[in-house]
Write an enzyme that holds these catalytic residues in place. Sequence first.
Site: not given
Ligand SMILES: *Cc1c(COP(=O)(O)O)cnc(C)c1O
Length: 431
Positions: A290, A361-362, A390
């Site tokens: 993923e 403002c931070e 992100y």
């Molecule tokens: C955040 C996340 C990802 C992706 O992570 P990366 O560091 O962006 O590759 C994949 N699976 C799950 C469950 C996540 O929480």
Amino acid sequence: MLYSNLSTNEQGHLTIGGLDALELVKEYGSPLMVLDENRVRENCRIYVNAVKEYLPKGSMPLYAGKAFCFKGLYSIIDSEGMGADVVSPGEVYTVSAAGFPMQNVYFHGNNKTDEDIALAIEKKLGCFVADNRDELISIDRIARENGIKQRVLLRLTPGIDPHTHAKISTGKVDSKFGTAIETGQAMELVEFALGLENINLEGFHCHIGSQIFESDPFCDAADIMLKFVADVKAKFGYEVKVLNLGGGYGVRYVESHPQIDIAANIKKLGEHIAADCEKFGIVAPAILLEPGRSIVADTCTTLYKIGNVKTITGYKSYVSIDGGMTDNPRYALYGSEYTVINATKADKTADFVCTVAGRCCESGDLIGEDIAIASPERGDILAVLTTGAYNYSMASNYNRICRPAVVIVKDGETRVGIRRETFEDLIKCDM
Ligand SMILES: *Cc1c(COP(=O)(O)O)cnc(C)c1O
């Protein structure tokens, strides 16, 4: 330049995918996020090809949409043959609205409400990654009410602590995510899931963290998960079909970061998995990966207009930009490093050391400190690289600042991926 799609033209301006950064701002305004479509496709292909070559039959990479989620991006991801993972009803809604094949979508999250579960089932989402027992009970009940048998993976914590920031380390036993193997609770959960009539248990999932540069933590996670697969087979005679090893491969944000060879890492992982399966006497499950960050981070550059430049005598210099933590909160959250270039003077020596500050403002609203750029002046365009992951997905309207536009460049052409927010958008929900 840090990436091959970035260069400098005759005017000394930064170019992105061959296009002049200053011209892009002239046409689309500032701040502007510029996403290079060909680079997204290249990153997808590295995963798709390596997964096909080195991992068991039926394996597939899924794009973790939380890194950057909008309809236009999902179309690109789908056309490259990747699936998707989502973590919220909003992401379920978006991926469905993008026309993405829903059978290839996996639904994460440590607290899916009954409404979220019902929405996902209504959208015919392929597979749930159930966090715990409470959630399994709800999925089973709502699946029954809809007359279906729902595919499910169980999210487990393998007890791995990769070397990354504590806020993005997720595989330890004490985590808000998943159910622990070490405590015996994962085994109990498997038995429980196997007994549920409207749950079709396909396998397990783990995700150990993010921005990981070593390959060992992934291999360690595979070892632990496959040992568990073997234990489950011995105990219940149940053969796991799918093992999802999550995301987390690191990305090079600055010159000093290593460049990961993802294909080589997947090859190593594949060899490890084959050896484990042989050792444990199990049939190799299909492997899901993923990646989020490593698909999109280095495909996007944020362009800001420089406003005030001031030097506090005896201290340091501040360069203020027309965006900041509202479009990129990562420095405020994690102290993340970025490569920053004065796009107006990209051919000049970067010898002006400064703090790049946002407009909120931070005091913590910074993009970075001790950053060297070429002599910044009011009106120059400042480029912050590697902002695909992100950034927009974590953006806010703090101080009622509008989110930037996202423009997609491909082969010298441009199109708007997300239009710029307007003041009217800001008051749209105000009654
Ligand atoms: C955040 C996340 C990802 C992706 O992570 P990366 O560091 O962006 O590759 C994949 N699976 C799950 C469950 C996540 O929480």
